[in-house]
Design an enzyme around this catalytic site. Structure first.
Site, PDB file in Angstrom:
ATOM      1  N   ASN A 227       0.739  -1.271   0.062  1.00 53.77           N
ATOM      2  CA  ASN A 227       0.101  -0.136   0.193  1.00 53.77           C
ATOM      3  C   ASN A 227       0.890   1.305   0.188  1.00 53.77           C
ATOM      4  O   ASN A 227       2.156   1.365  -0.092  1.00 53.77           O
ATOM      5  CB  ASN A 227      -1.148  -0.029   1.099  1.00 53.77           C
ATOM      6  N   ASP A 293      -5.317  -5.964   5.170  1.00 50.32           N
ATOM      7  CA  ASP A 293      -6.232  -6.838   5.432  1.00 50.32           C
ATOM      8  C   ASP A 293      -6.207  -8.130   4.991  1.00 50.32           C
ATOM      9  O   ASP A 293      -6.795  -8.925   5.635  1.00 50.32           O
ATOM     10  CB  ASP A 293      -7.704  -6.127   5.173  1.00 50.32           C
ATOM     11  N   LYS A 303       9.060 -17.622  -9.190  1.00 54.37           N
ATOM     12  CA  LYS A 303       8.205 -16.485  -9.910  1.00 54.37           C
ATOM     13  C   LYS A 303       7.185 -16.847 -10.679  1.00 54.37           C
ATOM     14  O   LYS A 303       7.497 -17.738 -11.556  1.00 54.37           O
ATOM     15  CB  LYS A 303       9.482 -15.754 -10.546  1.00 54.37           C
ATOM     16  N   PHE A 339      -5.440   4.508  13.667  1.00 51.96           N
ATOM     17  CA  PHE A 339      -5.526   5.263  12.745  1.00 51.96           C
ATOM     18  C   PHE A 339      -6.511   5.009  11.643  1.00 51.96           C
ATOM     19  O   PHE A 339      -6.701   3.693  11.509  1.00 51.96           O
ATOM     20  CB  PHE A 339      -4.005   5.655  12.050  1.00 51.96           C
ATOM     21  N   LYS A 357     -12.988  -1.645  17.968  1.00 50.47           N
ATOM     22  CA  LYS A 357     -11.858  -2.127  18.096  1.00 50.47           C
ATOM     23  C   LYS A 357     -11.733  -2.039  19.602  1.00 50.47           C
ATOM     24  O   LYS A 357     -10.281  -2.307  20.056  1.00 50.47           O
ATOM     25  CB  LYS A 357     -10.613  -1.830  17.170  1.00 50.47           C
TER      26      LYS A 357
HETATM   27  O1  C5P Z   1      -9.966  -1.347   9.669  1.00 50.63           O
HETATM   28  P1  C5P Z   1      -8.933  -0.481   9.060  1.00 50.63           P
HETATM   29  O2  C5P Z   1      -7.592  -1.231   8.482  1.00 50.63           O
HETATM   30  O3  C5P Z   1      -8.916   0.811   8.511  1.00 50.63           O
HETATM   31  O4  C5P Z   1      -8.214   0.018  10.732  1.00 50.63           O
HETATM   32  C1  C5P Z   1      -7.026   0.851  10.861  1.00 50.63           C
HETATM   33  C2  C5P Z   1      -6.213   0.691  11.901  1.00 50.63           C
HETATM   34  O5  C5P Z   1      -6.390  -0.736  12.404  1.00 50.63           O
HETATM   35  C3  C5P Z   1      -4.981   1.219  11.956  1.00 50.63           C
HETATM   36  O6  C5P Z   1      -4.590   1.703  13.217  1.00 50.63           O
HETATM   37  C4  C5P Z   1      -4.255  -0.054  11.642  1.00 50.63           C
HETATM   38  O7  C5P Z   1      -2.925  -0.032  11.832  1.00 50.63           O
HETATM   39  C5  C5P Z   1      -4.877  -1.132  12.264  1.00 50.63           C
HETATM   40  N1  C5P Z   1      -5.034  -2.553  11.731  1.00 50.63           N
HETATM   41  C6  C5P Z   1      -4.445  -3.591  12.509  1.00 50.63           C
HETATM   42  N2  C5P Z   1      -4.493  -4.905  11.832  1.00 50.63           N
HETATM   43  C7  C5P Z   1      -4.997  -4.854  10.491  1.00 50.63           C
HETATM   44  C8  C5P Z   1      -5.481  -3.792   9.979  1.00 50.63           C
HETATM   45  C9  C5P Z   1      -5.572  -2.648  10.554  1.00 50.63           C
HETATM   46  O8  C5P Z   1      -4.157  -3.346  13.484  1.00 50.63           O
HETATM   47  N3  C5P Z   1      -5.071  -6.294  10.015  1.00 50.63           N
END
Ligand code: C5P
Length: 423
Positions: A227, A293, A303, A339, A357
């Protein structure tokens, strides 16, 4: 001159004191109050600071560099393009090493130059190149001070991030006029410098765990799902917490060279493992990282080759949500901050994540706004607390946002300490 001629400060005489370990650049510009800067230099050094004096060419008409050199026990810098044996330009090296740049006296001329960013001599250049705190102690004739040009320039600087104006006193001027414009007393300036630098120690003794960057989920030995996160916000968070005295551990996908522990990881699962190892012993977790995610179910050892088929299917599986997992098991004496980078319905989405969360604080930003967020040094955010408060921070440097969050965190941790003691 013997340094013993200078009155002892209340901080003692043995280079230890509240400014121990701090590097201060004392800028001296060309006004009669420059003679008071000698006392100031000595006071700051006796309070423990490593003081480096930078004089404007006009200042040398009032005091000699030798005086400051003797008082501070450091070379004095005057020349914009002075001889320097090292590869790094003098102004950059000085600007980067400082915790604070104090200009006393600050003349109307220097204030005007700083307000517009003119750097035609060393002091102005250093101030433009520093990321340290900047404090200015104006000193000038009352009519010059009241002039709309000076007032405008002071207004600009007052509102500039990390700048502070030390208000001048009222009294009789060297020129015989009476009014406001005398440089604040050496006592006042020293006290304000000490409290400004001490204020930044509000996270002393706290273990703060911070994540930064974007995770990379491998597809094969060459490719990954990534990303746009640059890690700048997380690194700014870690620097800001460290500057406030916290014991910082930074878990990051972006390599950085810092004096605090830095753990470099690649994938979401690596990050989860590193965060979970440290979580129990931390007082606060700040998850700034953009964690993928989903990750490919299978990582090809070879590869992946191009085939005749126009389509290829990549099967993904969900990654652990680190924040969600830890938000549900955190102790009452721990604080968790997340965040949320959103492309739509920022407020609603951030609010839902805060609740789901079980976070104490969430910082949301709208990624559709140009020139802020990913890759930029700037951001504009909305900050929501579990208690339901909301604060909007307009576009500002990421470090300014980080400082703001650290202030909130220091308060929250102090309140938690207080309620534990009260039990
Ligand atoms: O749900 P989303 O990805 O938008 O949430 C963002 C927040 O959750 C950020 O603080 C990110 O560091 C954390 N996060 C996490 N583990 C994930 C996805 C996001 O801790 N798999």
């Amino acid at each position: 001159m013997n340094t013993d001629d200078i009155p002892e400060s209340s901080f003692g005489t043995h280079d230890t004191g509240p400014l121990d370990g701090k590097t201060i650049i004392l800028g001296v510009s060309g006004g009669i109050a420059a003679y008071k800067a000698c006392d100031l230099a000595s006071r700051l050094r006796k309070a423990g600071a490593d003081v480096h004096v930078v004089m404007t060419p006009h200042a040398k008409a009032f005091v000699t560099p030798l005086t400051f050199q003797t008082l501070t026990r450091n070379p004095v810098h005057c020349e914009q393009f002075g001889e320097h044996g090292e590869w790094k330009p003098e102004h950059i090296e000085l600007a980067q090493s400082a915790d604070l740049v104090l200009v006393a006296p600050a003349t109307a001329n220097l204030i005007a130059k700083l307000s517009t960013g003119i750097c035609d001599e060393l002091l102005g250049t250093i101030i433009l190149a520093t990321q340290a705190e900047v404090m200015l102690a104006p000193a000038m004739n009352p009519i010059m001070l009241e002039h709309p040009a000076t007032q405008f320039n002071l207004g600009v600087l007052q509102n500039r991030y990390r700048y502070e104006i030390i208000p001048p006193d009222m009294g009789e001027m060297a020129c015989g006029d009476w009014g406001t414009g005398k440089m604040a007393s050496v006592d006042t300036i020293t006290d304000m410098v000490v409290s400004r630098l001490m204020a930044n120690r509000s996270l002393t003794g706290k273990q703060i765990l911070i994540t930064a960057g974007g995770t990379r989920e491998p597809i094969d030995p060459v490719r990954f799902i990534g990303n746009r996160s640059s890690g700048k916000m997380g690194i700014a968070m870690a620097d800001a917490a460290h500057a406030r005295g916290a014991d910082v551990t930074l878990i990051t996908t972006v390599e950085v060279d810092r004096s605090y522990p830095v753990v470099v990881v690649e994938t979401a699962q690596d990050m989860q493992e590193a965060v979970e190892t440290e979580f129990d012993s931390c007082d606060a977790l700040i998850m700034t990282a953009a964690v993928a995610d989903y990750r490919p179910i299978v990582v090809s050892r070879q590869k992946i080759k191009k085939t005749d088929s126009d389509d290829i299917v990549l099967e993904l599986t969900k990654n652990p949500d680190i924040l969600d997992l830890l938000g549900h098991v955190k102790r009452k004496d721990q604080v968790i901050i997340g965040f949320a980078a959103e492309s739509d319905d920022l407020l609603n989405n951030a609010q839902q994540k805060l609740k789901r969360k079980q976070l104490d604080l969430i910082i949301g930003n709208d990624i559709t706004v140009p020139d802020i967020g990913f890759g930029s040094d700037f951001n504009a955010v909305v900050i929501l607390t579990a208690e339901g408060t909301r604060e909007n921070l307009p576009r500002m440097p990421k470090r300014a946002i980080a400082d703001h969050i650290c202030n909130w965190l220091a308060n929250r941790l102090a309140n938690l300490d207080h309620s534990t003691v009260a039990k």
